[in-house]
Design an enzyme around this catalytic site. Structure first.
Site, PDB file in Angstrom:
ATOM      1  N   LYS A   1      12.337   1.414 -12.513  1.00  0.00           N
ATOM      2  CA  LYS A   1      13.995   0.974 -11.964  1.00  0.00           C
ATOM      3  C   LYS A   1      14.717   1.577 -13.922  1.00  0.00           C
ATOM      4  CE  LYS A   1      15.679  -1.200  -9.168  1.00  0.00           C
ATOM      5  NZ  LYS A   1      14.395  -2.186  -7.833  1.00  0.00           N
TER       6      LYS A   1
ATOM      7  N   ASP B   1       0.680  -0.908   0.390  1.00  0.00           N
ATOM      8  CA  ASP B   1       0.065  -0.123  -0.113  1.00  0.00           C
ATOM      9  C   ASP B   1       0.418   1.695   0.116  1.00  0.00           C
ATOM     10  OD1 ASP B   1      -2.635  -1.369  -0.101  1.00  0.00           O
ATOM     11  OD2 ASP B   1      -2.459  -1.310   2.262  1.00  0.00           O
TER      12      ASP B   1
HETATM   13  P1  NAD Z   1      24.805  -4.468  -2.904  1.00  0.00           P
HETATM   14  O1  NAD Z   1      25.593  -4.212  -3.699  1.00  0.00           O
HETATM   15  O2  NAD Z   1      24.793  -2.704  -1.996  1.00  0.00           O
HETATM   16  O3  NAD Z   1      24.596  -5.620  -2.152  1.00  0.00           O
HETATM   17  C1  NAD Z   1      25.176  -7.062  -3.154  1.00  0.00           C
HETATM   18  C2  NAD Z   1      25.937  -7.783  -2.430  1.00  0.00           C
HETATM   19  O4  NAD Z   1      25.646  -9.013  -3.440  1.00  0.00           O
HETATM   20  C3  NAD Z   1      27.506  -7.600  -2.796  1.00  0.00           C
HETATM   21  O5  NAD Z   1      28.613  -6.841  -2.204  1.00  0.00           O
HETATM   22  C4  NAD Z   1      27.866  -8.162  -3.901  1.00  0.00           C
HETATM   23  O6  NAD Z   1      29.267  -8.908  -3.696  1.00  0.00           O
HETATM   24  C5  NAD Z   1      27.147  -9.126  -3.496  1.00  0.00           C
HETATM   25  N1  NAD Z   1      27.579 -10.202  -4.719  1.00  0.00           N
HETATM   26  C6  NAD Z   1      27.421 -10.434  -6.308  1.00  0.00           C
HETATM   27  N2  NAD Z   1      26.816 -11.553  -6.865  1.00  0.00           N
HETATM   28  C7  NAD Z   1      27.305 -12.579  -6.000  1.00  0.00           C
HETATM   29  C8  NAD Z   1      27.267 -14.245  -5.143  1.00  0.00           C
HETATM   30  N3  NAD Z   1      27.058 -14.956  -6.951  1.00  0.00           N
HETATM   31  N4  NAD Z   1      27.395 -14.623  -4.623  1.00  0.00           N
HETATM   32  C9  NAD Z   1      27.942 -13.802  -3.481  1.00  0.00           C
HETATM   33  N5  NAD Z   1      27.599 -12.700  -3.492  1.00  0.00           N
HETATM   34  C10 NAD Z   1      27.280 -12.068  -4.247  1.00  0.00           C
HETATM   35  O7  NAD Z   1      23.717  -4.585  -3.503  1.00  0.00           O
HETATM   36  P2  NAD Z   1      21.885  -4.161  -2.261  1.00  0.00           P
HETATM   37  O8  NAD Z   1      21.167  -2.824  -2.448  1.00  0.00           O
HETATM   38  O9  NAD Z   1      22.209  -5.352  -1.043  1.00  0.00           O
HETATM   39  O10 NAD Z   1      20.441  -5.173  -3.190  1.00  0.00           O
HETATM   40  C11 NAD Z   1      20.735  -6.706  -2.830  1.00  0.00           C
HETATM   41  C12 NAD Z   1      19.534  -6.800  -4.426  1.00  0.00           C
HETATM   42  O11 NAD Z   1      18.996  -6.482  -3.738  1.00  0.00           O
HETATM   43  C13 NAD Z   1      18.806  -6.954  -5.557  1.00  0.00           C
HETATM   44  O12 NAD Z   1      18.653  -8.299  -6.297  1.00  0.00           O
HETATM   45  C14 NAD Z   1      18.402  -5.780  -4.734  1.00  0.00           C
HETATM   46  O13 NAD Z   1      17.757  -5.315  -6.503  1.00  0.00           O
HETATM   47  C15 NAD Z   1      17.271  -6.034  -4.194  1.00  0.00           C
HETATM   48  N6  NAD Z   1      17.454  -4.922  -3.719  1.00  0.00           N
HETATM   49  C16 NAD Z   1      17.707  -3.629  -2.723  1.00  0.00           C
HETATM   50  C17 NAD Z   1      16.898  -3.008  -1.853  1.00  0.00           C
HETATM   51  C18 NAD Z   1      17.358  -1.817  -1.679  1.00  0.00           C
HETATM   52  O14 NAD Z   1      16.485  -1.377  -0.710  1.00  0.00           O
HETATM   53  N7  NAD Z   1      18.790  -1.761  -1.619  1.00  0.00           N
HETATM   54  C19 NAD Z   1      15.335  -2.653  -1.931  1.00  0.00           C
HETATM   55  C20 NAD Z   1      15.055  -4.032  -2.247  1.00  0.00           C
HETATM   56  C21 NAD Z   1      14.932  -4.975  -2.920  1.00  0.00           C
END
Ligand code: NAD
Length: 477
Positions: free
Chosen positions: A111, A104
């Protein structure tokens, strides 16, 4: 005789989202034309711009996709990754629409993506790229507090959001609500307390809700509650780190395995997430951490025997080729799209409970909504009522003391009479949002007997709300 064509191990993220949408759409009762309108991406802006890197110019490929304009502004993070492509950004933008509806939050989904690996650039170069990307968005009217509001995602954080705000302000000087053009900003640059850990905190609340139902846990052979649950986490970035810390500190869970880019570490007795992150900051790697042993390969994290698996890195991690090897009983999709549609069928047959991304990681957009509201109101949450509440509670405690003739200790008194700060209100609003949304998704499952998984139920919950918005507009009578 014609052979049955084998399904490829890897289908695109956009195809997975599309298949999941179709699976839910048949239960929605909405007209076909309306479903088609909801499914498509409304606007796709693909851009190329030059940025000076060292002595050369590099042409940077970037995107902004607005999936749905049924509510405005549109909202969604910006991803910096070498793997960014138009399909990926479209899939992520679509998920944002459903995510906002589920919790909500009155936004359409969007994106952004910039096809770069941040590791390959200096801070100054990243700043130039971010500012130029913002300028492109301004030029095409793809950003603004009432138009489209970006936020952090994979590879970006509050620093980049600060640069976006500053660039926007320099183009739009005098626009009174300019600070609401982006969320996830540093607190001292019109940000909000509690945004950095909001996605991880939301993942924790989603898990806490899921494990609170006795019948659901009994089916998995688990007891209720987070205390003592074993967890494996893929990705120790913003979302993975905060999810881990909060599950450990507030939930009492045991994190037994963590994977990062460079590898994975394991300790069946538990890994201190804060200490592990400190170790990584110091040495550049999670490997060699004293409190755990190194594992062979980073992908092993997905196959570890544990109660809860939390993929918090990228999409398409659990596919047809490894789905059978998953041993977790619950998967909390902290990342967007970590399970392909084909793999999900296998996991569901194995009886695994999947908490879907569009609900599980909605904490970020929820607190972004609070930040945007704060920016439009030009006032910190709690400023008006904190002292009033404090005085009222103080008077009540004084009255009880006088009536009973007993005095309450100073520590207890402070706790009882405290007025809420901004961060308290943000957490309370987030908790309420995640609890209510889970209840709604479970209600759908109760109402629709043929719906047996949380993702389909979450989709139906979103479609109900988006559909009724369109119907109220009179576009689809
Ligand atoms: P981030 O860049 O802060 O962290 C992601 C981490 O994953 C990095 O440290 C990277 O080195 C690691 N990584 C990449 N490939 C990997 C693998 N194969 N094995 C292990 N580690 C690996 O990104 P984030 O903001 O934490 O986002 C992570 C996920 O969460 C994404 O799918 C993003 O779309 C989703 N997400 C993020 C947010 C947000 O507020 N940041 C909100 C909703 C969803």
């Amino acid at each position: 005789m014609s052979k049955k064509k084998a399904q490829p191990a890897h289908i695109s993220f956009l195809d997975s989202v599309s298949r999941n949408f179709d699976k839910a759409a048949v239960h929605s009762g909405l007209p076909k034309g309306l479903l088609s309108q909801i499914k498509v991406c409304n606007s796709v802006y693909q851009m190329r711009f030059p940025v000076k890197v060292g002595n050369e110019y590099q042409v940077i490929e970037a995107y902004r996709v607005q999936h749905s304009h049924h509510r405005l502004p549109t909202k969604g993070g910006i991803r910096y990754s070498q793997k960014v492509n138009q399909d990926e950004v479209m899939a992520l933008a679509s998920l944002m629409t459903y995510k906002c509806a589920i919790v909500d939050v009155p936004f359409g989904g969007a994106k952004g993506g910039v096809k770069i690996s941040p590791r390959d650039y200096t801070t100054a170069q990243l700043q130039s790229i971010t500012r130029r990307y913002t300028a492109e968005l301004i030029r095409k009217n793809f950003i603004g507090p009432g138009i489209d509001v970006p936020a952090p995602d994979y590879g970006t954080g509050s620093r980049e959001m600060g640069w976006i705000l500053d660039t926007y302000m320099s183009f739009k000087g005098g626009e009174i609500d300019a600070a609401g053009c982006v969320t996830g900003k540093p607190v001292n640059q019109s940000g909000i307390r509690g945004r950095t850990e909001a996605t991880g905190r939301g993942v924790y609340y989603s898990l806490r809700e899921a494990v609170s139902y006795k019948d659901d846990m009994a089916k998995l052979g688990l007891t209720t509650g987070m205390e003592g649950k074993t967890i494996a986490i893929q990705g120790l970035g913003n979302v993975g780190y905060h999810t881990g810390v909060i599950c450990q500190e507030e939930g009492g869970a045991t994190i037994i395995c963590v994977a990062e880019y460079e590898g994975a570490v394991y300790n069946e007795n538990g890994i201190d997430i804060k200490a592990l992150a400190k170790h990584r900051k110091k040495t550049g790697s999670i490997l060699g951490f004293k409190g755990a042993e190194d594992m062979n390969q980073r992908k092993n994290v997905l196959e570890v025997k544990c109660d809860i698996l939390i993929p918090a890195a990228l999409e398409n991690q659990i596919r047809l080729d490894n789905a059978k090897k998953i041993k977790a009983k619950i998967i909390a999709e902290a990342a967007n799209g970590p399970i392909t549609a084909g793999a999900e069928e296998i996991l569901l047959k194995k009886g695994i409970l999947i908490i879907p991304d569009m609900y599980c990681n909605a904490g970020g957009v929820t607190v972004s909504y609070f930040e945007w509201l704060k920016n439009l109101s030009h006032m910190r949450f709690g400023r008006m009522e904190k002292r009033f509440d404090q005085n009222t509670y103080g008077n009540l405690v004084g009255l009880v003391e006088r009536m009973t003739g007993k005095t309450i200790g100073q520590k207890e008194k402070k706790l009882l009479t405290r007025g809420a700060d901004e961060v308290d209100l943000v957490r309370s609003g987030l908790e309420e949002t995640m609890v209510t949304a889970y209840d709604q998704i479970r209600m759908v499952m109760k109402r629709k007997k043929k719906v047996e998984d949380l993702r389909t139920a979450a989709f139906i919950s979103a479609l109900d709300k988006i559909g009724s918005d369109y119907l109220a507009l009179g576009i689809f009578p």
